[in-house]
Enzyme design. Sequence first.
Site, PDB file in Angstrom:
ATOM      1  N   LYS A 490       0.858  -1.257  -0.173  1.00  0.00           N
ATOM      2  CA  LYS A 490       0.273   0.229  -0.610  1.00  0.00           C
ATOM      3  C   LYS A 490       0.580   0.999  -0.331  1.00  0.00           C
ATOM      4  O   LYS A 490       1.730   0.870   0.641  1.00  0.00           O
ATOM      5  CB  LYS A 490      -1.464   0.197   1.048  1.00  0.00           C
ATOM      6  CG  LYS A 490      -1.826  -1.140   1.545  1.00  0.00           C
ATOM      7  CD  LYS A 490      -3.230  -1.207   2.095  1.00  0.00           C
ATOM      8  CE  LYS A 490      -4.405  -2.268   1.673  1.00  0.00           C
ATOM      9  NZ  LYS A 490      -5.143  -2.148   3.324  1.00  0.00           N
ATOM     10  N   PHE A 537     -17.394   0.890   4.115  1.00  0.00           N
ATOM     11  CA  PHE A 537     -16.009   1.374   4.312  1.00  0.00           C
ATOM     12  C   PHE A 537     -14.902   1.309   1.752  1.00  0.00           C
ATOM     13  O   PHE A 537     -14.069   1.180   1.968  1.00  0.00           O
ATOM     14  CB  PHE A 537     -14.903   0.728   4.992  1.00  0.00           C
ATOM     15  CG  PHE A 537     -15.529  -0.609   4.957  1.00  0.00           C
ATOM     16  CD1 PHE A 537     -14.881  -1.346   3.569  1.00  0.00           C
ATOM     17  CD2 PHE A 537     -16.381  -1.549   5.268  1.00  0.00           C
ATOM     18  CE1 PHE A 537     -14.392  -2.757   3.792  1.00  0.00           C
ATOM     19  CE2 PHE A 537     -15.521  -3.360   4.826  1.00  0.00           C
ATOM     20  CZ  PHE A 537     -14.844  -4.028   3.784  1.00  0.00           C
ATOM     21  N   ARG A 565      -0.934 -15.157   2.215  1.00  0.00           N
ATOM     22  CA  ARG A 565      -2.736 -14.707   3.946  1.00  0.00           C
ATOM     23  C   ARG A 565      -1.421 -14.737   5.350  1.00  0.00           C
ATOM     24  O   ARG A 565      -2.340 -13.652   6.175  1.00  0.00           O
ATOM     25  CB  ARG A 565      -3.595 -15.118   4.091  1.00  0.00           C
ATOM     26  CG  ARG A 565      -4.375 -14.663   2.354  1.00  0.00           C
ATOM     27  CD  ARG A 565      -6.015 -15.406   2.168  1.00  0.00           C
ATOM     28  NE  ARG A 565      -6.724 -13.768   3.444  1.00  0.00           N
ATOM     29  CZ  ARG A 565      -7.022 -13.041   3.020  1.00  0.00           C
ATOM     30  NH1 ARG A 565      -6.798 -12.294   1.863  1.00  0.00           N
ATOM     31  NH2 ARG A 565      -8.099 -12.620   4.197  1.00  0.00           N
ATOM     32  N   ARG A 585       1.595  -7.700   8.907  1.00  0.00           N
ATOM     33  CA  ARG A 585       0.462  -6.031   9.271  1.00  0.00           C
ATOM     34  C   ARG A 585       0.956  -6.455  10.842  1.00  0.00           C
ATOM     35  O   ARG A 585       0.826  -4.844  10.684  1.00  0.00           O
ATOM     36  CB  ARG A 585      -0.252  -6.670   9.133  1.00  0.00           C
ATOM     37  CG  ARG A 585      -0.982  -6.634   7.436  1.00  0.00           C
ATOM     38  CD  ARG A 585      -2.673  -7.584   7.374  1.00  0.00           C
ATOM     39  NE  ARG A 585      -2.781  -7.502   6.171  1.00  0.00           N
ATOM     40  CZ  ARG A 585      -3.574  -8.143   5.498  1.00  0.00           C
ATOM     41  NH1 ARG A 585      -4.408  -9.146   6.005  1.00  0.00           N
ATOM     42  NH2 ARG A 585      -4.279  -7.571   4.203  1.00  0.00           N
ATOM     43  N   ASN A 595      -2.778  -1.212   6.527  1.00  0.00           N
ATOM     44  CA  ASN A 595      -1.951  -2.305   7.441  1.00  0.00           C
ATOM     45  C   ASN A 595      -1.650  -2.738   6.372  1.00  0.00           C
ATOM     46  O   ASN A 595      -1.336  -4.458   6.550  1.00  0.00           O
ATOM     47  CB  ASN A 595      -3.149  -2.827   7.305  1.00  0.00           C
ATOM     48  CG  ASN A 595      -4.416  -3.645   6.227  1.00  0.00           C
ATOM     49  OD1 ASN A 595      -3.968  -3.812   4.778  1.00  0.00           O
ATOM     50  ND2 ASN A 595      -4.818  -4.702   6.163  1.00  0.00           N
ATOM     51  N   HIS A 598      -2.321  -6.193   0.748  1.00  0.00           N
ATOM     52  CA  HIS A 598      -2.706  -6.688   0.305  1.00  0.00           C
ATOM     53  C   HIS A 598      -2.935  -7.906  -0.361  1.00  0.00           C
ATOM     54  O   HIS A 598      -2.326  -8.525  -0.928  1.00  0.00           O
ATOM     55  CB  HIS A 598      -3.981  -5.979  -0.764  1.00  0.00           C
ATOM     56  CG  HIS A 598      -5.357  -6.462  -1.303  1.00  0.00           C
ATOM     57  ND1 HIS A 598      -6.656  -6.893  -0.053  1.00  0.00           N
ATOM     58  CD2 HIS A 598      -5.196  -7.351  -2.352  1.00  0.00           C
ATOM     59  CE1 HIS A 598      -7.454  -7.940  -0.939  1.00  0.00           C
ATOM     60  NE2 HIS A 598      -6.920  -7.498  -2.213  1.00  0.00           N
TER      61      HIS A 598
END
Length: 636
Positions: A490, A537, A565, A585, A595, A598
């Site tokens: 991110k 959201f 994940r 994270r 966080n 993704h």
Amino acid sequence: MVLLLSLSRDQRGPTSRPLGFYLLRAQGINGGQKARGPVTAASFLQAVVNTQSLWDEMLQNKGLTVIDVYQAWCGPCKAMQTLFRKLKNELNEDELLHFAVAEADNIVTLQPFRDKCEPVFLFSVNGKIIAKIHGANAPLVNQKIINLVEEEKKIAAGEMIRPQYHEILFVDPDEDDGGEAPSESVDQLYCITIIKPDAVTSRKSQEIKQKIIKAGFVIEMEDKRLLTEQQVRDFYHRIADQPDFEEFVLFMTSGLSHILVVSQGNEEQPTLGETRPNPETEDEEIYEDHPAVVIPPGMKKKRDSLQEYLERQHISQFCDVEETVTNVNHFIDVFFPDFKNMKNLKLEKILALLWPALFQEKKEDVLKIIEDEGFKILMQRQIVLSKEEAQTLCKEYENEDYFGKLIEKMTSAPSLALVLVRDHGLQHWKELIGPSSVQKAKESVPESFCAQFAMEGLPINQLYGSDSLEAAEREIQYFFPPQSTLALLKPHLTQEQREEILKLIREAGFEITQMKEMLLNEEEVEKIYSKIKGKDFYQDVLEMLTEGPSLVMVLTRWNAVSDWRRLMGPVEPEEAKLLSPDSIRARFGRSILKNAVHGSSNTYEAMESINRIFEDFVPENPERNLKMERPILKFT
């Protein structure tokens, strides 16, 4: 006897080089004696330096001086003179290129080279010794001279800034390495090769690497990375004045490139036009109208450069090669800062199997020894072998009386499959597990796994290992079929944090198959987050992702979706710190929105997102990316 004529500065004129030695081969010149014998063109090729003062004066030369360091008892390296004359004629750079021979016996600076029979060639640029090459390695010396002269021409023309050379310090090789091994040339002939993003996307990079290896070159180190704009501008500075250069920079930063450090290897490739030397004509000058290259005794055959080879193979449009030594050294430092420490490592991946009885009874003991022996376990899984798989893996025992019983035991319970990596892993694993027969192991290698972990009623080794690196690659693909998932770093992450996360990804055994930096717009965010578009959201997610560039990747390995994940950790960073403190994270997340990373939730979502973002992406196993069962058995 040697007569040296050194012109004073006034005699030389304003455009002459600082030091001009003219060597006259004479016989019996002494006082008023006249020189006997003709003075040939070769007489003026190399300056003779045989005192410390002459050495100091020679270092005033501007440009490149190539110095043949010799011992008085054996003389200069005659085998290289043909090459030097050829370069002098072809390059025609009298102001930039000079040659000299230096007698180590009478020059204090060259004391470390005394009493050594191996030829040594030093390269002085504007009075600074920047490189040395041991041995009469003609291709290496030839390439070095051409590269340095080309640099000097560009520097003189204002096309490049002079590199910051590290001056070579002279040490006695015997004192330096204890006499156990010859001193390594500081300029082993490496080159940097960049396989471009379009070739990586279309999976041509593997084909290109195979061709390079097949031609006898050695890929010393490799990496996939997203080049920065500055890295592209530095690597391609020679074409910066071309009208479409800015567009080219955008292309080179648009996706993943494959960076290789390639060496010449040990094989020699004869080229067209090579002829065997004629001792009677060894000293003859080579003229431009002579199509053949005479290779004197002691001189290695010239082989194609990597660039020449790629052009002949019609694949040079997919990759670019940098061969200039100083530039290569610079880019090795940029792309592979640990190269000097890592280049002697030969990391090899292999498949290992623990058969059912050993897996059930002694798994932890075996795994501990494996790790103590320096192996890293990249992947592991339990598998129940089919009858066909067991028969294939145990084929060497098919004529034994116990074969039927063996197959029954092999298929009755799970085995443990491992992917292991270690320096020289293949040979070390073979030595560790020992022979296939328990009786033979107990007699000859009682410390082996075969002897230590023998199971009652089973006279065979309870561990399996790949027989070759080629077999290992096939077996790993079979038991750990690769799967791809989408990953996103991110915008709030710093460059340093990105680098740390990329390191964690690689250490976890993921291959970064595709990568590009994207300033996501609303349409592109929807391609990745389509399943939450209707959530309350979603607008917050959209605003966060469009505030700066994200790094979007395709990660590939067995069980990629679940393992990525797991590496990311829980969505909420505070929860991640409690439940999975080593996760990404937990370490880099700020909030539930920021966080850090993704990833796709499942295999179907992964393939849909990948196809939307990387439209040209070709998965390694498209028919198996959505299912994890093993393919049709085919080990050989």
